[in-house]
Write a protein that holds these residues in place. Sequence first.
Motif, short mmCIF file in Angstrom:
data_model
loop_
_atom_site.label_atom_id
_atom_site.label_comp_id
_atom_site.label_asym_id
_atom_site.label_seq_id
_atom_site.Cartn_x
_atom_site.Cartn_y
_atom_site.Cartn_z
N VAL A 52 0.84 -1.21 0.00
CA VAL A 52 0.00 0.00 0.00
C VAL A 52 0.87 1.26 0.00
O VAL A 52 0.62 2.21 -0.75
N SER A 53 1.92 1.26 0.82
CA SER A 53 2.81 2.42 0.90
C SER A 53 3.52 2.66 -0.42
O SER A 53 3.63 3.79 -0.90
N GLY A 54 4.03 1.57 -1.03
CA GLY A 54 4.72 1.70 -2.30
C GLY A 54 3.82 2.22 -3.40
O GLY A 54 4.21 3.10 -4.18
N THR A 55 2.60 1.69 -3.46
CA THR A 55 1.64 2.15 -4.46
C THR A 55 1.30 3.62 -4.26
O THR A 55 1.20 4.40 -5.22
N TYR A 56 1.14 4.01 -3.00
CA TYR A 56 0.83 5.41 -2.67
C TYR A 56 1.96 6.33 -3.13
O TYR A 56 1.72 7.37 -3.77
N SER A 115 5.95 -1.44 -12.36
CA SER A 115 6.31 -1.70 -13.76
C SER A 115 5.86 -0.56 -14.66
O SER A 115 6.56 -0.19 -15.61
N ALA A 116 4.69 0.02 -14.36
CA ALA A 116 4.19 1.13 -15.16
C ALA A 116 5.11 2.34 -15.04
O ALA A 116 5.34 3.06 -16.02
N THR A 117 5.64 2.58 -13.84
CA THR A 117 6.55 3.71 -13.63
C THR A 117 7.82 3.55 -14.45
O THR A 117 8.28 4.48 -15.12
N ILE A 118 8.41 2.35 -14.40
CA ILE A 118 9.65 2.09 -15.14
C ILE A 118 9.42 2.20 -16.64
O ILE A 118 10.19 2.84 -17.37
N LEU A 119 8.33 1.60 -17.13
CA LEU A 119 8.03 1.63 -18.55
C LEU A 119 7.71 3.04 -19.03
O LEU A 119 8.06 3.41 -20.16
N GLU A 170 9.34 8.30 -5.69
CA GLU A 170 8.81 7.21 -6.52
C GLU A 170 9.75 6.00 -6.50
O GLU A 170 9.30 4.86 -6.48
N LEU A 171 11.05 6.26 -6.50
CA LEU A 171 12.02 5.17 -6.44
C LEU A 171 11.89 4.40 -5.12
O LEU A 171 11.99 3.18 -5.08
N ILE A 172 11.65 5.15 -4.05
CA ILE A 172 11.43 4.51 -2.75
C ILE A 172 10.19 3.63 -2.81
O ILE A 172 10.16 2.51 -2.30
#
Length: 297
Positions: free
Chosen positions: A140-144, A261-265, A278-280
């Motif tokens: 949840v934290s990572g998605t946020y 994956s969407a962020t990297i792509l 975002e990297l965190i």
Amino acid sequence: MKKTNNIRGYMLAILGGVSWGISGVCGQYLFMKYEISADWLTTVRMLLSGIFLLMLALQKEHMRVFKIWKERKDVIWLIAFGLAGLLLCQYTFLAAIKYSNSATATVLQSLNVVLMAIVMAVWNRKRMSRIQIAAIILAVSGTYLIATKGNPVSMDISAKGLIFGILAAIGVVIYTLLSRPIIASWGNLTITGWGMLIGGSVLFFLTRAWIFPTNLELPAWIIIAVIVIIGTAVGFSVFLESVKYIGPVKSTLLGCLEPASATILSALVLGTRFTVVELIGFVFVVGTVFLSVSTKE
């Protein structure tokens, strides 16, 4: 054998999350370059992916694909899966974006991780382990962080946006759980294909999707094909197949690789730059993978 099945389940769940990430980037590109509505795109991807999966199922299962319609109990499960699960999830997610924004909708939909863990804990009458709780917090934290860049001010939300976002999370839980008994009997391709076709057919009439956008060029149709085949047909089918091997909780956690994956792509394909925050978030989501593998369900 169990270890092999677990590894297969992990890989399928990861592939599902990455496939959804690819679909999201392709959708973003279409919305940037063409005048295309999210409703129309959702209808097309559900209908075409449903047809594509059923064609694959026909090659493998032959006429058995149609025999499910003779089993009244399974038909009820199938219709519920297609409408209360797949269609509910996709339609309410778009509505959440309409009444708030994409970042808020993504964060709200990620609550499916928490809801799934709670539902399964209650169903199995077991307490969640510390590792499982840690995995939920990381997911949840990572998605946020990925969706909002850590800025809570950007989460401008109305009452309708909040309700639709929560319904989208509930939709993910519903289609994951409703798929289990019928996939075990009829196979993943058949159930996912019929579910997509049922949900897409209803949405087709609700959104008048027979009216095609007039400005679509060949590159746009190629991208739509990628969304249909990879992002929808492959994404949903392999994710639901993973549930058979590792259970709904681990599959849902690993499905949180979608925003990462969407962020990297987006950075690689669309030139989108992402911040340290975002990297965190990306590290948090990847950490979820390792914790999910170590949990016992």
